[in-house]
Design a protein around this motif. Structure first.
Motif, PDB file in Angstrom:
ATOM      1  N   UNK A 120      -9.792 -17.975  -7.494  1.00  0.00           N
ATOM      2  CA  UNK A 120     -10.925 -17.116  -8.006  1.00  0.00           C
ATOM      3  C   UNK A 120     -11.297 -16.128  -7.262  1.00  0.00           C
ATOM      4  N   UNK A 121     -10.854 -15.874  -5.927  1.00  0.00           N
ATOM      5  CA  UNK A 121     -11.024 -14.581  -5.234  1.00  0.00           C
ATOM      6  C   UNK A 121     -10.239 -13.378  -5.930  1.00  0.00           C
ATOM      7  N   UNK A 122      -9.476 -13.745  -6.683  1.00  0.00           N
ATOM      8  CA  UNK A 122      -8.702 -12.714  -7.286  1.00  0.00           C
ATOM      9  C   UNK A 122      -7.155 -12.549  -6.844  1.00  0.00           C
ATOM     10  N   UNK A 123      -6.214 -11.956  -7.418  1.00  0.00           N
ATOM     11  CA  UNK A 123      -5.027 -11.584  -7.174  1.00  0.00           C
ATOM     12  C   UNK A 123      -5.063 -10.675  -6.055  1.00  0.00           C
ATOM     13  N   UNK A 124      -3.937 -10.720  -5.343  1.00  0.00           N
ATOM     14  CA  UNK A 124      -3.578  -9.612  -4.506  1.00  0.00           C
ATOM     15  C   UNK A 124      -3.136  -8.228  -4.966  1.00  0.00           C
ATOM     16  N   UNK A 125      -3.987  -7.251  -4.987  1.00  0.00           N
ATOM     17  CA  UNK A 125      -4.102  -6.138  -5.634  1.00  0.00           C
ATOM     18  C   UNK A 125      -3.063  -5.183  -5.033  1.00  0.00           C
ATOM     19  N   UNK A 126      -1.977  -4.824  -5.797  1.00  0.00           N
ATOM     20  CA  UNK A 126      -0.760  -4.195  -5.191  1.00  0.00           C
ATOM     21  C   UNK A 126      -1.310  -2.734  -4.811  1.00  0.00           C
ATOM     22  N   UNK A 127      -2.354  -1.967  -5.370  1.00  0.00           N
ATOM     23  CA  UNK A 127      -3.013  -0.837  -4.735  1.00  0.00           C
ATOM     24  C   UNK A 127      -3.965  -1.059  -3.799  1.00  0.00           C
ATOM     25  N   UNK A 128      -4.254  -2.291  -3.348  1.00  0.00           N
ATOM     26  CA  UNK A 128      -5.218  -2.488  -2.288  1.00  0.00           C
ATOM     27  C   UNK A 128      -4.913  -3.434  -1.543  1.00  0.00           C
ATOM     28  N   UNK A 129      -3.494  -3.402  -1.064  1.00  0.00           N
ATOM     29  CA  UNK A 129      -3.037  -4.886  -0.462  1.00  0.00           C
ATOM     30  C   UNK A 129      -3.877  -5.009   0.758  1.00  0.00           C
ATOM     31  N   UNK A 130      -3.938  -4.150   1.706  1.00  0.00           N
ATOM     32  CA  UNK A 130      -4.601  -4.329   3.013  1.00  0.00           C
ATOM     33  C   UNK A 130      -6.172  -4.915   2.763  1.00  0.00           C
ATOM     34  N   UNK A 131      -6.567  -4.521   1.883  1.00  0.00           N
ATOM     35  CA  UNK A 131      -8.080  -5.195   1.530  1.00  0.00           C
ATOM     36  C   UNK A 131      -8.161  -6.609   0.990  1.00  0.00           C
TER      37      UNK A 131
ATOM     38  N   UNK B  80      -2.387  -8.709  10.641  1.00  0.00           N
ATOM     39  CA  UNK B  80      -1.873  -9.150   9.360  1.00  0.00           C
ATOM     40  C   UNK B  80      -2.105  -8.007   8.285  1.00  0.00           C
ATOM     41  N   UNK B  81      -3.279  -7.573   8.313  1.00  0.00           N
ATOM     42  CA  UNK B  81      -3.429  -6.613   7.355  1.00  0.00           C
ATOM     43  C   UNK B  81      -2.579  -5.374   7.585  1.00  0.00           C
ATOM     44  N   UNK B  82      -2.445  -4.795   8.762  1.00  0.00           N
ATOM     45  CA  UNK B  82      -1.602  -3.674   9.087  1.00  0.00           C
ATOM     46  C   UNK B  82      -0.220  -4.093   8.860  1.00  0.00           C
ATOM     47  N   UNK B  83       0.181  -5.243   8.993  1.00  0.00           N
ATOM     48  CA  UNK B  83       1.579  -5.766   8.733  1.00  0.00           C
ATOM     49  C   UNK B  83       1.744  -5.638   7.097  1.00  0.00           C
ATOM     50  N   UNK B  84       0.970  -5.994   6.432  1.00  0.00           N
ATOM     51  CA  UNK B  84       1.041  -6.266   4.947  1.00  0.00           C
ATOM     52  C   UNK B  84       0.933  -4.804   4.609  1.00  0.00           C
ATOM     53  N   UNK B  85       0.203  -3.812   4.760  1.00  0.00           N
ATOM     54  CA  UNK B  85       0.139  -2.361   4.576  1.00  0.00           C
ATOM     55  C   UNK B  85       1.455  -1.814   4.531  1.00  0.00           C
ATOM     56  N   UNK B  86       1.990  -2.045   5.988  1.00  0.00           N
ATOM     57  CA  UNK B  86       3.176  -1.428   6.222  1.00  0.00           C
ATOM     58  C   UNK B  86       4.454  -1.907   5.316  1.00  0.00           C
ATOM     59  N   UNK B  87       4.490  -3.303   5.249  1.00  0.00           N
ATOM     60  CA  UNK B  87       5.619  -3.816   4.183  1.00  0.00           C
ATOM     61  C   UNK B  87       5.264  -3.309   2.844  1.00  0.00           C
ATOM     62  N   UNK B  88       4.061  -3.159   2.539  1.00  0.00           N
ATOM     63  CA  UNK B  88       3.841  -2.822   0.916  1.00  0.00           C
ATOM     64  C   UNK B  88       4.349  -1.208   0.881  1.00  0.00           C
ATOM     65  N   UNK B  89       4.026  -0.578   1.794  1.00  0.00           N
ATOM     66  CA  UNK B  89       4.443   1.013   1.738  1.00  0.00           C
ATOM     67  C   UNK B  89       5.921   1.043   1.854  1.00  0.00           C
ATOM     68  N   UNK B  90       6.339  -0.024   2.624  1.00  0.00           N
ATOM     69  CA  UNK B  90       8.050   0.155   2.578  1.00  0.00           C
ATOM     70  C   UNK B  90       8.594  -0.163   1.302  1.00  0.00           C
ATOM     71  N   UNK B  91       7.931  -0.890   0.571  1.00  0.00           N
ATOM     72  CA  UNK B  91       8.596  -1.383  -0.642  1.00  0.00           C
ATOM     73  C   UNK B  91       8.355  -0.108  -1.709  1.00  0.00           C
TER      74      UNK B  91
END
Length: 198
Positions: free
Chosen positions: A68-79, A187-198
């Motif tokens: 219920x917290x909501x899906x992972x927003x592909x436009x705001x992965x870090x948040x 974790x937040x910075x890692x996910x942001x970097x991985x998302x940017x790499x995609x």
């Protein structure tokens, strides 16, 4: 004073969540749950069925809470991932329940498998609708990429709470709050970097 069935169910559920998180399915006792819930054992069986069905109901409800917290927003992965990390920190019982499930039940027959699978597929679909994996050749490939990403992110978050002793040893940080804050940031910075790499 009239009998309040909903209140009894809530008390049973809360007592069962505590009992299962602490002792697992095998170690949990219906008698302890009934005592903690101020209910009789017959009410537990009536409302939830046997002990494994009660465990499944608790696990399903805890999974729904985080969903219920909501899906992972592909436009705001870090948040999104930061919020997920915070939720796991505030609700350590979910990780414990998932670990007990993995330890005590067959991996081929997870509890409420069809419902849980549908929930994760819906998450993956929401991610692709939000633009995740847009470069993949077709819808199936986009869904698979989103599912892989979802599992990777869940692992990056949940591992911090699965093995707190290892976290303390590896980070060698005497202040547990500071250690967790470090992990959240990484974790937040890692996910942001991985998302940017995609």
């Amino acid at each position: 004073m009239s009998y309040d069935a909903d209140a009894t169910r809530r008390r049973i559920f809360e007592a069962a969540a505590d009992e299962f998180a602490e002792r697992g399915l095998a170690g949990a006792r219906i008698e302890r749950i009934a005592t903690a819930a101020r209910a009789n054992k017959q009410a537990i069986y009536l409302y939830f069925g046997n002990k494994q069905q009660l465990f499944g109901a608790v696990l399903k409800a805890k999974m729904e809470e985080v969903c219920h917290e909501g899906p992972l927003d592909p436009h705001a992965m870090g948040e999104s991932v930061g919020q997920l990390f915070d939720w796991y920190h505030e609700h350590p019982e979910l990780v414990r329940l998932l670990m007990w499930e993995a330890l005590e039940l067959s991996p081929d027959e997870p509890l409420a498998a069809d419902e849980r699978r549908r929930t994760y597929r819906a998450y993956a679909s929401e991610m692709t609708e939000g633009g995740y994996a847009a470069g993949e050749p077709d819808e199936d490939a986009r869904i698979r990429a989103a599912q892989d990403w979802l599992f990777t992110v869940l692992g990056l978050v949940a591992w911090n709470f699965c093995v707190p002793q290892m976290r303390a040893l590896v980070l060698d940080e005497p202040d547990a709050k500071a250690a967790l804050a470090r992990r959240r940031e990484v974790v937040v910075q890692t996910v942001k970097a991985l998302a940017a790499a995609r």
